[in-house]
Design a protein around this motif. Structure first.
Motif, PDB file in Angstrom:
ATOM      1  N   LYS A 120       0.822  -1.211   0.000  1.00 27.25           N
ATOM      2  CA  LYS A 120       0.000   0.000   0.000  1.00 27.25           C
ATOM      3  C   LYS A 120       0.853   1.257   0.000  1.00 27.25           C
ATOM      4  CE  LYS A 120      -4.581  -1.091   1.725  1.00 27.25           C
ATOM      5  NZ  LYS A 120      -5.649  -0.623   2.647  1.00 27.25           N
ATOM      6  N   PHE A 121       1.915   1.230   0.799  1.00 24.74           N
ATOM      7  CA  PHE A 121       2.812   2.375   0.842  1.00 24.74           C
ATOM      8  C   PHE A 121       4.134   1.990   0.181  1.00 24.74           C
ATOM      9  CE2 PHE A 121       6.299   4.739   2.836  1.00 24.74           C
ATOM     10  CZ  PHE A 121       5.906   6.031   2.541  1.00 24.74           C
ATOM     11  N   ALA A 122       4.564   2.794  -0.749  1.00 23.12           N
ATOM     12  CA  ALA A 122       5.836   2.555  -1.434  1.00 23.12           C
ATOM     13  C   ALA A 122       6.523   3.897  -1.626  1.00 23.12           C
ATOM     14  CB  ALA A 122       5.622   1.856  -2.771  1.00 23.12           C
ATOM     15  N   TYR A 123       7.793   3.847  -1.972  1.00 27.39           N
ATOM     16  CA  TYR A 123       8.534   5.091  -2.126  1.00 27.39           C
ATOM     17  C   TYR A 123       9.688   4.899  -3.102  1.00 27.39           C
ATOM     18  CZ  TYR A 123      11.670   2.691   1.118  1.00 27.39           C
ATOM     19  OH  TYR A 123      12.488   1.764   1.705  1.00 27.39           O
ATOM     20  N   ASP A 124      10.104   6.037  -3.662  1.00 26.73           N
ATOM     21  CA  ASP A 124      11.309   6.106  -4.486  1.00 26.73           C
ATOM     22  C   ASP A 124      12.171   7.240  -3.939  1.00 26.73           C
ATOM     23  OD1 ASP A 124      10.698   4.185  -6.729  1.00 26.73           O
ATOM     24  OD2 ASP A 124       8.979   5.523  -6.920  1.00 26.73           O
ATOM     25  N   ARG A 148       4.309   7.077  -2.385  1.00 26.59           N
ATOM     26  CA  ARG A 148       3.005   6.789  -2.995  1.00 26.59           C
ATOM     27  C   ARG A 148       2.197   5.936  -2.032  1.00 26.59           C
ATOM     28  NH1 ARG A 148       3.429   4.762  -8.415  1.00 26.59           N
ATOM     29  NH2 ARG A 148       5.197   6.187  -8.611  1.00 26.59           N
ATOM     30  N   TYR A 149       0.893   6.184  -1.989  1.00 28.83           N
ATOM     31  CA  TYR A 149       0.031   5.471  -1.051  1.00 28.83           C
ATOM     32  C   TYR A 149      -1.251   5.053  -1.748  1.00 28.83           C
ATOM     33  CZ  TYR A 149      -2.840   4.395   3.022  1.00 28.83           C
ATOM     34  OH  TYR A 149      -3.649   3.761   3.930  1.00 28.83           O
ATOM     35  N   THR A 160      -0.265  13.950  -7.310  1.00 28.37           N
ATOM     36  CA  THR A 160      -1.276  13.320  -8.163  1.00 28.37           C
ATOM     37  C   THR A 160      -2.210  12.480  -7.303  1.00 28.37           C
ATOM     38  OG1 THR A 160       0.304  13.196  -9.997  1.00 28.37           O
ATOM     39  CG2 THR A 160      -1.669  11.835 -10.164  1.00 28.37           C
ATOM     40  N   ALA A 161      -3.498  12.600  -7.555  1.00 24.88           N
ATOM     41  CA  ALA A 161      -4.495  11.766  -6.886  1.00 24.88           C
ATOM     42  C   ALA A 161      -5.395  11.143  -7.940  1.00 24.88           C
ATOM     43  CB  ALA A 161      -5.326  12.585  -5.903  1.00 24.88           C
TER      44      ALA A 161
END
Length: 642
Positions: free
Chosen positions: A427-431, A458-459, A519-520
């Motif tokens: 669900k939660f990721a990141y760069d 990003r979620y 962005t949503a």
């Protein structure tokens, strides 16, 4: 499939035994209507703040046979595509933007071969967009006093297409054929007399035809030979352009070694737009050769190429700089099977060397190393890159032609960068990515550095709702660059010319750039969605001192007092509601908000929130549009036989 083998399609299986299959007629028509309401607060007498427009057109798709398809768009409307990411361009080269128009991203693989087609040229900014101001009649002064002249009332920034058509496919013998053609109409700017209000039109883009023809013959062992021709023909005396290229790739029977290359000839004929002077870069050429091992854990290649000083494919392609001789040696060692605690490992190394082609002079050398891997336990992907570049001679930044006499000397530097990317399935990721580049002292100049950092979490709140945010920051300290023009194309300004003649002024500057993008996306159903994208970009340039550039990279300090600091802000909102009310049929409602501000001298500020406040308080262009397209399929419309 074997990841260490070159190619993917050549490893697929073959389906045999099918006979008597007759494809149905593939024919569809997708008409559209769209309406726009635009508002910009001109707040000037005689100028309306609000304007409206209504458009209509259609897309046609026809399956000529089982192998070839025709796609055509008639009077297309691309006003709802995502806004471009505007940036402050301090380089001598143009900014390359992504292609967001669906017609130019779908089924264009054949046309993109060889890099001779940059689709943003079709429907681009008119070639005479920047010349309108110089064609407006200036004011005069006589015994009766000052008489105002003309000003630019309207200057369209895009070229409206009349139509575009592409036909592509591949025969049973492996011959790929592609034909692309597009037409654009005349584009006019409007200048107005300040005293009388009289208006007249100024041509900025003549009627133009864009054409591409591609022949691509597939050979054994994943090899091919291709012929590509691009052509731009303009009405009137404005120059025309033609580029022809031959490409090939020849691999051995085991598909382990390959020789590839290309030869391209560019030809331009006629007079420069708005001028009586003939085009100078009439004939040019490019060639490129590469040979190496293409399969296995260890691969390598050597390449060499030349782009002549008059090679110019930019009427329908894109090339940042010609007049170049380049060569490189490249090696890769990859492990594709899991070992230790990782799923795979990819490494690379490269040495490059380039020269100016005419006159033949040294430009740069570079050593590059790096690699990346994905961990087995948490699917975290990480990579690192290292580079070392000795002293570089930049012949293009001074903007002095012909090239070869003046260059900006850039000291030796070392760069280190890396990235971390987490598991997107969660669900939660990141760069996270970042880098630093350190420059060696150059005489009395020390402390030149370049640093960058990007954070992008990003979620996924649910199967319907997700968020992506990206913060990017870049800081260049004591950067040395051309200070005579700040948009990469303007000549030295008048005050600079009067002070230094035609000499090149260089500036030592700090450049700070920050970009925020959010962005949503919310998916109501499998037929209805809403997404919004907000972007704010700010770049601040602060000059420390200036120098005069002499031949062979020599510089002497100058006492130049003019404040050339500047700040550029760009703000965009793209909100899109889409409803697919029937197969292939859509209603889209789009709201766009855009603002760009450029502050010079004392108005420039390095403070981010002050820039954001200035951006919010400057006039914004707001556009609301509704577009309806309806998909008509011949098979669904024809009478059914009992």
């Amino acid at each position: 499939m074997l990841p260490q083998a070159s190619g993917f399609v050549n490893q697929w299986g073959e389906l045999t035994g099918l006979r008597g299959v007759k494809p149905p007629l593939r024919l569809s028509l997708t008409p559209y209507v769209s309406s726009y309401v635009n508002h910009y607060p001109f707040n000037e007498q005689g100028k309306q703040n609000t304007s409206t427009s209504f458009n209509g057109g259609a897309d046609v798709k026809w399956g000529i046979n089982e192998s070839f398809t025709l796609d055509a768009t008639l009077v297309p409307d691309f006003g709802q595509v995502q806004s471009d990411n505007q940036v402050l361009n301090l380089s001598p080269f143009e900014v390359q933007y992504n292609e967001n128009r669906g017609f130019f991203t779908e089924g264009t693989e054949l046309f993109n071969k060889g890099g001779l087609f940059y689709s943003r040229r079709v429907g681009a900014t008119p070639i005479g967009f920047g010349t309108v101001t110089s064609q407006a009649r200036p004011g005069t002064t006589d015994g009766d006093g000052r008489h105002p002249g003309e000003f630019v009332a309207e200057n369209p920034g895009i070229t409206r297409l009349l139509n575009a058509t592409k036909v592509s496919g591949r025969t049973s013998k492996g011959l790929g054929i592609g034909v692309f053609n597009a037409l654009s109409n005349d584009v006019y700017a409007t200048v107005q007399d300040s005293a009388t209000g009289a208006r007249r039109q100024v041509l900025t883009q003549p009627f133009s035809n864009y054409n591409i023809v591609v022949l691509d013959q597939s050979l054994k062992n994943n090899s091919y030979v291709s012929l590509i021709n691009t052509n731009v023909t303009r009405a009137g005396s404005t120059y025309d352009a033609n580029v022809t290229g031959g490409l090939f790739r020849l691999a051995n029977a085991r598909n382990s070694y390959a020789l590839s290359g290309r030869v391209v000839y560019s030809n331009r004929r006629g007079k420069a737009f708005g001028s009586e002077q003939e085009i100078t870069d009439r004939d040019g050429y490019k060639y490129y050769l590469s040979y190496g091992k293409i399969s296995g854990n260890f691969t390598w290649s050597v390449d060499h190429g030349i782009e002549s000083s008059t090679y110019n494919p930019n009427d329908l392609g894109i090339l940042f700089n010609n007049n170049n001789i380049s060569q490189s040696v490249n090696a890769n060692y990859n492990i594709y099977k899991p070992f230790w605690k990782v799923n795979n490992l990819r490494t690379y190394g490269s040495i490059s060397y380039s020269l100016l082609q005419m006159p033949t002079r040294y430009q740069d050398v570079g050593l590059y190393l790096g690699g990346n891997t994905t961990f087995t336990k948490n699917f975290l992907t990480t990579g690192v890159n290292l580079s070392f570049i000795p002293v570089t001679h930049d012949f293009f930044d001074p903007r002095r032609f012909p090239l070869g006499k003046y260059y900006v000397r850039k000291p030796a530097n070392t760069g280190l960068s890396g990235f971390v990317s987490s598991d997107y399935r969660k669900k939660f990721a990141y760069d996270i990515s970042g880098g630093v580049r350190l420059f060696a002292p150059d005489g009395a100049r020390t402390g030149r550095t370049s640093m960058s950092l990007t954070l992008s979490p990003r979620y996924r709140a649910s199967n319907q709702l997700s968020f992506v945010y990206a913060l990017s920051a870049e800081r260049n300290r004591n950067q040395i660059g051309y200070a005579g023009g700040l948009n990469g194309s303007q000549p030295l300004d008048a005050p600079l010319q009067s002070a230094f003649g035609q000499d090149v002024l260089l500036g030592r500057r700090h450049v700070t750039t920050i970009t925020n993008t959010a962005t949503a996306i919310y998916t109501f159903t499998n037929r209805m969605s809403f997404n919004i994208r907000v972007r704010h970009y700010v770049s601040n340039v602060h000059y420390r001192d200036f120098s005069r550039l002499h031949p062979d990279g020599l510089e002497t300090p100058v006492d130049y007092q003019r404040n050339r600091d500047n700040t550029f802000n760009a703000f965009n909102v793209d909100a899109v509601y889409s409803w697919w009310f029937a197969p292939g049929s859509q209603v889209s409602v789009v709201w766009k908000n855009a603002s760009a501000s450029y502050f010079e001298a004392n108005a420039a500020t390095p403070l981010y929130f002050e820039n954001l406040s200035n951006t919010i308080n400057t006039p914004h262009n707001n556009s609301v549009s509704v577009k309806v397209l309806y998909y008509l399929d011949y098979l669904a419309l024809r009478p059914r036989r009992g």
